[in-house]
Design an enzyme around this catalytic site. Structure first.
Site, PDB file in Angstrom:
ATOM      1  CD  GLU A 198      -1.771  -2.339   1.680  1.00 49.11           C
ATOM      2  OE1 GLU A 198      -0.579  -2.548   2.050  1.00 49.11           O
ATOM      3  OE2 GLU A 198      -2.662  -3.198   1.778  1.00 49.11           O
ATOM      4  CE  LYS A 237     -16.879  -7.260   3.247  1.00 47.80           C
ATOM      5  NZ  LYS A 237     -16.107  -8.479   3.526  1.00 47.80           N
ATOM      6  CG  MET A 246      22.449  12.852   3.611  1.00 54.40           C
ATOM      7  SD  MET A 246      23.634  13.982   2.845  1.00 54.40           S
ATOM      8  CE  MET A 246      22.656  14.677   1.512  1.00 54.40           C
ATOM      9  CG  PHE A 298      -9.306 -10.042  10.824  1.00 56.78           C
ATOM     10  CD1 PHE A 298      -8.024 -10.353  11.280  1.00 56.78           C
ATOM     11  CD2 PHE A 298      -9.554 -10.080   9.465  1.00 56.78           C
ATOM     12  CE1 PHE A 298      -7.029 -10.702  10.382  1.00 56.78           C
ATOM     13  CE2 PHE A 298      -8.565 -10.429   8.561  1.00 56.78           C
ATOM     14  CZ  PHE A 298      -7.293 -10.742   9.024  1.00 56.78           C
ATOM     15  CD  GLN A 299      -7.105  -7.520   7.092  1.00 59.01           C
ATOM     16  OE1 GLN A 299      -8.033  -7.316   6.325  1.00 59.01           O
ATOM     17  NE2 GLN A 299      -5.916  -7.931   6.670  1.00 59.01           N
TER      18      GLN A 299
END
Lengths: 157, 570
Positions: free
Chosen positions: B52, B164, B475, B114-115
């Site tokens: 993502e 959902k 760097m 969940f999630q």
């Protein structure tokens, strides 16, 4: 550092309090008092925020960036009426009962519930007067005290 | 007659079509699955990222290259948390982004389902604004509002979280209308009084500098800027985000000031008597210690975001407005005036000759990034888009690449997000399939998001990647050399693992390698010929190289470290 009072008109939407509070705290500023409630306009709430800052300019600008914040006014203490509500529960006994109630009512507090060993007072007024009441009743043993946060309104149009 | 009912998911897809979104980036998962079903039948191109974070940077690259909204879609929980870096990145660099995330069903919210993650809370400080939708009927309206907020005023990311059950709720399509947002009214037109004051200061200035940044590019004000600078002979410096806003190579362009800016750009500000700052935010990478910044200058500061004005430096003339309107106003007010800046421009040009950017590329020695960049630019198209990671290579590109057009330089300026280059390049190529998109990256950065090379291969996105492999976090190593007595704690990667050529080939790209000076031209020619798939060039470079000039963090821009010998000044 001096005390600053911000009067913030917001849309009454979920999360708006969290957005305002986090914008202020992100810059490391403390909020001394915060009160939120509805206004006379449908869907608009007013937050009164009291904070101690050198300058509120940057915070005001950051708050103004929030989509749900409509208007911010910094109130001038000279032309502002302030009020706060307090509920205080104090211990009493037969010996102290009269003196406690007398002291409280002379300070402008109203007794709203008195039991055999406790009394509850309600008071509305300037924050410094609420401080006075608290100090006055402290020797008797304050069991619990809640203050509603300061609200303020400008006296001029 | 009532319209046919649609699911919330169908409304999401239909709203995107309604807003003429042609390409989105994302990765499906449980809570967002309902939205992926109607997407299957939609003409919208969905590019499937491998992570993502990658999808978010792709949307950013798309937006930075086009100046239009980038759209990313992700699932709940980890899908949303993985978006926090690109969202914050877009917030810092003012990139217009719309993120749509799935959320667990309304009744499960707050139950550690969940999630589940508290996406709106987590992204509150990472977005310009965010929403949790509680009724499917709101979907078209909120998505339109979200686009409006993301693309107007100071652009930025907006997230819309949709549970959902709301995606499955059947409702009617209600035509969205751009209603008035009472708390959101960006000021576009500057106050004419302020423009007058600014013009008066400019007329009197002897050593003016136009200090311009990303705001010019967002406002598409580069032509107006060109007119202002050339008509009235005002020298220009362009910040990291503003590279390309004014063409390099023009005699008035002194390019990038600041920590790794060139000596002349940094010093021009210090010597200036008037800073005309437009679409910039006095970032610490430009100002160093602001106490010592442009001490002799009065400041005109124009920005579309009032919160930027006076944040770091109190200007003599504050102007809130869109860069294009501000500059147009200034040109009108300055009409007919003759600024006496010839001596000043000559002084700066002499300085540029006396303190050039320099490097030495030995015939048989290790490759130097600036040399490789200059060779690549000779071979690539004028309108090629350069997409960078973060670190030494980013600074060298900004210093040595000639940017002549806006939106041809994409990088992570504010947040400094390593791993930005490859996915952002994919986003840019998705917007412009026929342009050369050059992802110029460091090895440390590349390893952070290199799985997106598979996305490029499978989606037929023929980006050209150059990995400058110095086997180190360059760097970090540079700072350890200067500030930590050569104690290279956790900065060494290794030149040999992975085998970048084999890695590229395994991911469906062509892999090439350059080691010596004699390789450079022929390898780049080969790279630029390949247009049917992505190609990766590993370029082995010297780990000992350091980026100069340099002004250490918190230092004064009066003390510019020009080279290694100069480090004794510290």
């Amino acid at each position: 550092m001096s005390e600053r009072i911000l009067s913030v008109l917001v849309e009454d939407k979920p999360g708006v309090l969290a957005r305002v509070a986090s914008t202020i705290s992100r810059r490391g500023f403390n909020i001394n008092s915060l009160a939120v409630g509805p206004t006379n306009i449908q869907g608009r709430s007013k937050m009164t925020i009291v904070t101690e800052l050198e300058s509120v300019e940057q915070v005001k600008k950051q708050l103004n960036k929030l989509i749900n914040v409509i208007k911010i006014v910094e109130l001038d203490p000279e032309n502002t009426i302030e009020s706060e509500v307090l509920l205080l529960k104090v211990s009493i006994n037969k010996d102290t009962q009269t003196s406690v109630i007398e002291k409280a009512s002379l300070s402008g507090a109203k007794s709203v519930d008195v039991g055999s060993d406790y009394a509850v007072f309600e008071m509305t007024g300037a924050s410094k007067d609420l401080d006075k009441l608290e100090n006055l009743l402290k020797p008797f043993g304050i069991i619990e005290m809640i203050r509603g946060g300061r609200i303020a309104i400008q006296t001029k149009l | 007659m009532s319209e046919e009912k649609l699911s919330g998911a169908e409304l999401v897809v239909r709203s995107l079509e309604y807003m003429n979104i042609s390409t989105i980036f994302g990765l499906p998962g449980g809570a967002i699955l309902p939205a992926y079903d109607p997407l299957y039948d939609s003409p919208i191109r969905h590019i499937l990222a491998r992570h993502e974070q990658g999808s978010g940077h792709m949307a950013e690259g798309y937006a930075q290259a086009t100046g239009e909204l980038g759209v990313v879609i992700a699932t709940s929980g980890p899908g949303a948390t993985n978006l926090i870096t690109p969202l914050t990145n877009a917030l810092m660099d003012s990139t217009p982004l719309l993120a749509i995330t799935g959320q667990v069903a309304s009744e499960a919210i707050g139950n550690d389902a969940f999630q589940e993650a508290y996406t709106v809370g987590l992204t509150m400080a990472a977005t310009k604004h965010n929403y949790l939708i509680t009724n499917a009927e709101e979907i078209p309206q909120i998505l339109l509002e979200a686009r409006h907020i993301a693309t107007t005023g100071r652009p930025g990311p907006v997230l819309v979280d949709i549970p959902k059950d709301i995606l499955n709720q059947k409702v009617e399509w209600i035509e969205p209308k751009l209603v008035d947002l009472p708390g959101y009214k960006p000021t576009l037109e500057p106050n004419p009084k302020m423009i007058n004051q600014a013009a008066d200061l400019i007329k009197k200035a002897e050593k003016p500098i136009l200090y311009v940044g990303g705001g010019i590019i967002h406002s598409k004000a580069n032509e107006e800027l060109f007119e202002l600078a050339t008509k009235f002979q005002i020298p220009v410096v362009t910040t990291l985000m503003g590279r390309g806003a004014f063409p390099d190579g023009n005699e008035l362009c002194f390019e990038m000031p600041g920590m790794h800016g060139n000596y002349t750009a940094t010093t021009s500000i210090q010597k200036s008597d008037l800073l005309i700052a437009i679409g910039v935010r006095f970032d610490d990478r430009v100002t160093a210690n602001p106490k010592f910044f442009a001490q002799n200058a009065k400041v005109i500061h124009a920005d579309i975001d009032p919160a930027e004005i006076g944040k770091i430096r109190e200007p003599e003339v504050p102007i809130v407005g869109d860069a294009k309107s501000v500059i147009t106003g200034l040109i009108e007010r300055l009409e007919g005036s003759d600024l006496k800046t010839t001596d000043w421009i000559n002084e700066l040009n002499q300085m540029k000759k006396d303190y050039p950017l320099s490097y030495i590329q030995e015939e048989k020695g290790p490759l130097k990034v600036p040399f490789v960049l200059e060779e690549l630019q000779k071979l690539s198209d004028e309108d090629a888009i350069v997409v960078s990671g973060v670190g030494q290579h980013q600074m060298w590109i900004s210093q040595h690449w000639n940017f002549t057009q806006p939106n041809t330089w994409l990088n992570s300026g504010g947040l400094g997000t390593m791993g930005y280059s490859l996915p952002a390049a994919i986003g840019a190529q998705a917007a412009y399939p026929d342009r050369q998109i050059l992802a110029l990256d460091g090895d440390g950065c590349f390893q952070m998001t290199c799985q997106e090379l598979i996305t490029a291969s499978t989606e037929n996105i023929p980006i050209k990647i150059v990995v400058f492999n110095n086997g180190n976090h360059g760097m970090v190593r540079q700072w350890q050399k200067i500030f930590y007595k050569n104690r290279f704690s956790a900065s060494e990667l290794t030149h040999h693992t992975p085998d970048y050529v084999a890695l590229a080939e395994s991911m469906g790209a062509t892999g090439l390698r350059m080691i010596e000076k004699s390789d450079v031209k022929k390898v780049f020619e080969k790279m630029l010929e390949i247009n049917d798939k992505p190609v990766l060039v590993e370029c082995i470079v010297d780990p000992e190289d350091m980026v100069f000039p340099m002004v250490p963090a918190g230092g004064s821009n009066d003390v510019v470290i020009l080279n290694e010998d100069d480090l004794k000044k510290l």
